[in-house]
Design an enzyme around this catalytic site. Structure first.
Site, PDB file in Angstrom:
ATOM      1  N   ASP A 296       0.196  -4.099 -10.339  1.00 29.85           N
ATOM      2  CA  ASP A 296       0.515  -2.680 -10.121  1.00 29.85           C
ATOM      3  C   ASP A 296       0.999  -2.055 -11.420  1.00 29.85           C
ATOM      4  O   ASP A 296       0.681  -0.911 -11.739  1.00 29.85           O
ATOM      5  CB  ASP A 296       1.622  -2.522  -9.071  1.00 29.85           C
ATOM      6  CG  ASP A 296       1.267  -3.134  -7.733  1.00 29.85           C
ATOM      7  OD1 ASP A 296       1.364  -4.360  -7.611  1.00 29.85           O
ATOM      8  OD2 ASP A 296       0.858  -2.386  -6.828  1.00 29.85           O
TER       9      ASP A 296
ATOM     10  N   PHE B 240      -3.776  -9.956   0.815  1.00 26.99           N
ATOM     11  CA  PHE B 240      -2.347  -9.669   0.988  1.00 26.99           C
ATOM     12  C   PHE B 240      -2.057  -8.230   1.443  1.00 26.99           C
ATOM     13  O   PHE B 240      -1.303  -8.016   2.386  1.00 26.99           O
ATOM     14  CB  PHE B 240      -1.617  -9.973  -0.322  1.00 26.99           C
ATOM     15  CG  PHE B 240      -0.127  -9.767  -0.288  1.00 26.99           C
ATOM     16  CD1 PHE B 240       0.416  -8.550  -0.675  1.00 26.99           C
ATOM     17  CD2 PHE B 240       0.726 -10.776   0.135  1.00 26.99           C
ATOM     18  CE1 PHE B 240       1.789  -8.353  -0.646  1.00 26.99           C
ATOM     19  CE2 PHE B 240       2.102 -10.585   0.157  1.00 26.99           C
ATOM     20  CZ  PHE B 240       2.636  -9.369  -0.230  1.00 26.99           C
ATOM     21  N   ASN B 241      -2.638  -7.219   0.774  1.00 28.17           N
ATOM     22  CA  ASN B 241      -2.275  -5.820   1.063  1.00 28.17           C
ATOM     23  C   ASN B 241      -2.619  -5.418   2.490  1.00 28.17           C
ATOM     24  O   ASN B 241      -1.956  -4.576   3.081  1.00 28.17           O
ATOM     25  CB  ASN B 241      -2.950  -4.854   0.079  1.00 28.17           C
ATOM     26  CG  ASN B 241      -2.386  -4.980  -1.326  1.00 28.17           C
ATOM     27  OD1 ASN B 241      -1.339  -5.605  -1.523  1.00 28.17           O
ATOM     28  ND2 ASN B 241      -3.084  -4.417  -2.298  1.00 28.17           N
TER      29      ASN B 241
ATOM     30  N   HIS C 175      -5.740  -7.351 -10.141  1.00 28.72           N
ATOM     31  CA  HIS C 175      -6.377  -6.636  -9.027  1.00 28.72           C
ATOM     32  C   HIS C 175      -6.250  -5.105  -9.110  1.00 28.72           C
ATOM     33  O   HIS C 175      -7.234  -4.390  -9.082  1.00 28.72           O
ATOM     34  CB  HIS C 175      -5.747  -7.092  -7.701  1.00 28.72           C
ATOM     35  CG  HIS C 175      -5.700  -8.563  -7.504  1.00 28.72           C
ATOM     36  ND1 HIS C 175      -6.765  -9.314  -7.012  1.00 28.72           N
ATOM     37  CD2 HIS C 175      -4.704  -9.460  -7.734  1.00 28.72           C
ATOM     38  CE1 HIS C 175      -6.418 -10.577  -6.948  1.00 28.72           C
ATOM     39  NE2 HIS C 175      -5.185 -10.706  -7.375  1.00 28.72           N
ATOM     40  N   ASP C 176      -5.022  -4.602  -9.196  1.00 26.88           N
ATOM     41  CA  ASP C 176      -4.774  -3.187  -8.915  1.00 26.88           C
ATOM     42  C   ASP C 176      -5.436  -2.181  -9.859  1.00 26.88           C
ATOM     43  O   ASP C 176      -5.945  -1.158  -9.393  1.00 26.88           O
ATOM     44  CB  ASP C 176      -3.254  -2.932  -8.851  1.00 26.88           C
ATOM     45  CG  ASP C 176      -2.627  -3.663  -7.672  1.00 26.88           C
ATOM     46  OD1 ASP C 176      -1.459  -4.049  -7.753  1.00 26.88           O
ATOM     47  OD2 ASP C 176      -3.341  -3.852  -6.658  1.00 26.88           O
TER      48      ASP C 176
ATOM     49  N   THR D 291      -2.339   0.704  -4.021  1.00 27.25           N
ATOM     50  CA  THR D 291      -2.522  -0.650  -4.555  1.00 27.25           C
ATOM     51  C   THR D 291      -1.514  -1.624  -3.941  1.00 27.25           C
ATOM     52  O   THR D 291      -1.239  -2.693  -4.503  1.00 27.25           O
ATOM     53  CB  THR D 291      -2.370  -0.666  -6.092  1.00 27.25           C
ATOM     54  OG1 THR D 291      -1.028  -0.276  -6.427  1.00 27.25           O
ATOM     55  CG2 THR D 291      -3.377   0.240  -6.762  1.00 27.25           C
TER      56      THR D 291
ATOM     57  N   ASN E 287       4.899  -6.548  -2.441  1.00 28.18           N
ATOM     58  CA  ASN E 287       5.140  -7.731  -3.289  1.00 28.18           C
ATOM     59  C   ASN E 287       6.607  -8.152  -3.265  1.00 28.18           C
ATOM     60  O   ASN E 287       6.933  -9.336  -3.354  1.00 28.18           O
ATOM     61  CB  ASN E 287       4.731  -7.444  -4.735  1.00 28.18           C
ATOM     62  CG  ASN E 287       3.228  -7.461  -4.927  1.00 28.18           C
ATOM     63  OD1 ASN E 287       2.539  -8.269  -4.314  1.00 28.18           O
ATOM     64  ND2 ASN E 287       2.722  -6.562  -5.753  1.00 28.18           N
TER      65      ASN E 287
ATOM     66  N   ASP F  98       3.242  -1.226  -5.325  1.00 26.40           N
ATOM     67  CA  ASP F  98       4.358  -2.153  -5.066  1.00 26.40           C
ATOM     68  C   ASP F  98       4.520  -3.102  -6.260  1.00 26.40           C
ATOM     69  O   ASP F  98       4.337  -4.315  -6.152  1.00 26.40           O
ATOM     70  CB  ASP F  98       4.119  -2.941  -3.765  1.00 26.40           C
ATOM     71  CG  ASP F  98       2.850  -3.803  -3.803  1.00 26.40           C
ATOM     72  OD1 ASP F  98       2.785  -4.783  -3.026  1.00 26.40           O
ATOM     73  OD2 ASP F  98       1.948  -3.516  -4.618  1.00 26.40           O
TER      74      ASP F  98
HETATM   75  N1  LIG Z   1      -0.916 -13.943  -4.585  1.00 28.20           N
HETATM   76  C1  LIG Z   1      -0.840 -12.582  -4.642  1.00 28.20           C
HETATM   77  C2  LIG Z   1      -0.179 -11.849  -3.631  1.00 28.20           C
HETATM   78  C3  LIG Z   1      -0.122 -10.462  -3.685  1.00 28.20           C
HETATM   79  C4  LIG Z   1      -0.742  -9.780  -4.727  1.00 28.20           C
HETATM   80  C5  LIG Z   1      -0.719  -8.283  -4.690  1.00 28.20           C
HETATM   81  N2  LIG Z   1      -1.560  -7.883  -3.569  1.00 28.20           N
HETATM   82  C6  LIG Z   1      -2.846  -7.448  -4.098  1.00 28.20           C
HETATM   83  C7  LIG Z   1      -3.821  -8.589  -4.266  1.00 28.20           C
HETATM   84  O1  LIG Z   1      -3.959  -9.302  -3.089  1.00 28.20           O
HETATM   85  C8  LIG Z   1      -2.462  -6.749  -5.376  1.00 28.20           C
HETATM   86  O2  LIG Z   1      -2.130  -5.412  -5.057  1.00 28.20           O
HETATM   87  C9  LIG Z   1      -1.250  -7.532  -5.891  1.00 28.20           C
HETATM   88  O3  LIG Z   1      -0.256  -6.606  -6.363  1.00 28.20           O
HETATM   89  C10 LIG Z   1      -1.387 -10.502  -5.741  1.00 28.20           C
HETATM   90  C11 LIG Z   1      -1.443 -11.889  -5.715  1.00 28.20           C
HETATM   91 CA   LIG Z   2      -0.075  -4.314  -5.564  1.00 27.87          CA
END
Ligand SMILES: Nc1ccc([C@@H]2N[C@H](CO)[C@@H](O)[C@H]2O)cc1
Ligand SMILES: [Ca+2]
Length: 313
Positions: free
Chosen positions: A14, A165-166, A239-240, A124, A38, A9
């Site tokens: 990502d 979040f995911n 993160h991803d 992701t 996102n 997303d």
């Molecule tokens: N504050 C924030 C919110 C969502 C994400 C998204 N969600 C995941 C991290 O929580 C990753 O996949 C990133 O793309 C990152 C930061």
């Molecule tokens: Ca993501």
């Protein structure tokens, strides 16, 4: 190389996962699928295709998936990724045409067309597409090598104090995916918060001095500003690509086998990944959680991928 499907997303990080999956020689990217998260499905899909243009991706299937989570209403992360979902750098017009097939069908058909145990699913974003795919065609459960997902956390959260979040945006989908019976490795905030794009790393990437590397450097710069404002970090957690890095070289991570339960009913805790590290897990436990990452080696993979991409030709 290792065959993967990236379900994403885009989203800043990502986009970095796309760079790594496309650029690293050990990964064979079979398909890129998009999911609401996102930003809306339309925005994240356009962003994915724009990133593909920047790195001149060819003959990779791009397919759009679910527009909404299974049960919950849409909850985007516009405060971090912006109105477009990839605010900041100028995004080129896509050159690839989106598949006419739904991402769920592309995921199913790609897995069934490849040898058993050869395809790793790398989500992701929210797990809506993945849950729908295994509900529509349960045969993929036994055929997929492994699901390596960015999401969840042993402790803490970013969408709420205790939910990542995911998982938070579609906890019902997460519950389906974590309990399907296939092997799931969870790359959560505990390790991704160590994959920080510090200034030295951003400068190292800028010095690669190619179009894609300049774009990545600009992207990380914008993400840094947003992360500073929203999370108070002075370097953004990327993160991803950690999930893709795990597929490339699992030895960069410390991983533990542990039962993982998804909270879907909690008033304050919905979306929480409840990781039980108290006892030795039963032999039947199919879920694993990353507890540490070699951050220097992780960034070396990103640099290696960018050098491999060059100008994208
Ligand atoms: N504050 C924030 C919110 C969502 C994400 C998204 N969600 C995941 C991290 O929580 C990753 O996949 C990133 O793309 C990152 C930061
Ligand atoms: Ca993501």
């Amino acid at each position: 190389g290792k065959k993967i499907i990236l379900d994403c997303d885009p989203g800043y990080d990502d986009a970095v996962a796309l760079f790594l999956a496309h650029g690293h020689p050990d990964i064979e990217l079979l398909a890129v699928t998009t999911v609401v998260g996102n930003q809306t499905l339309e925005k994240v899909t356009r962003n994915a295709l724009s990133v593909a243009r920047i790195i001149k991706m060819e003959n990779v299937t791009f397919a759009a998936g679910c527009t909404q989570p299974l049960v919950k209403p849409i909850h985007t992360a516009a405060e971090i990724h912006g109105e477009s979902g990839l605010d900041g750098p100028v995004l080129p017009e896509p050159h690839l045409r989106l598949s006419l097939r739904h991402a769920v069908d592309v995921i199913i058909e790609t897995i069934l067309s490849q040898p058993k145990d050869s395809v790793t699913l790398v989500p992701t974003g929210g797990l809506t597409n993945i849950a729908m795919a295994l509900r529509k065609e349960p045969k993929i459960i036994d055929r997929v090598r492994e699901v390596v997902l960015m999401g969840g956390a042993i402790r803490g959260g970013n969408a709420t104090p205790c939910a990542e979040f995911n998982i938070y945006i579609d906890p019902e989908a997460a519950e389906i995916v974590f309990n399907a019976g296939w092997k799931v490795t969870m790359i959560g905030l505990d390790v991704t918060h160590k994959a920080l794009a510090t200034l030295p790393i951003r400068n190292q990437i800028r010095q690669i001095d190619t179009g894609p590397a300049r774009f990545l450097s600009d992207l990380l710069g914008f993400f840094s500003e947003k992360y500073q404002k929203v999370h108070g970090f002075d370097a953004p957690a990327i993160h991803d690509p950690c999930a893709v890095a795990y597929v490339i070289n699992p030895d960069l991570f410390t991983v533990q086998q542990a039962p993982i339960s998804i909270e879907t009913q909690g008033k304050h805790t919905t979306g929480m990944t409840v990781v039980d590290l108290r006892h030795r897990p039963p032999a039947t436990c199919q879920t694993y959680v990353a507890t540490d990452i070699n951050s220097e080696a992780f960034w070396a993979l990103i640099v290696e991928a960018m050098q491999h991409i060059g100008e994208g030709d």
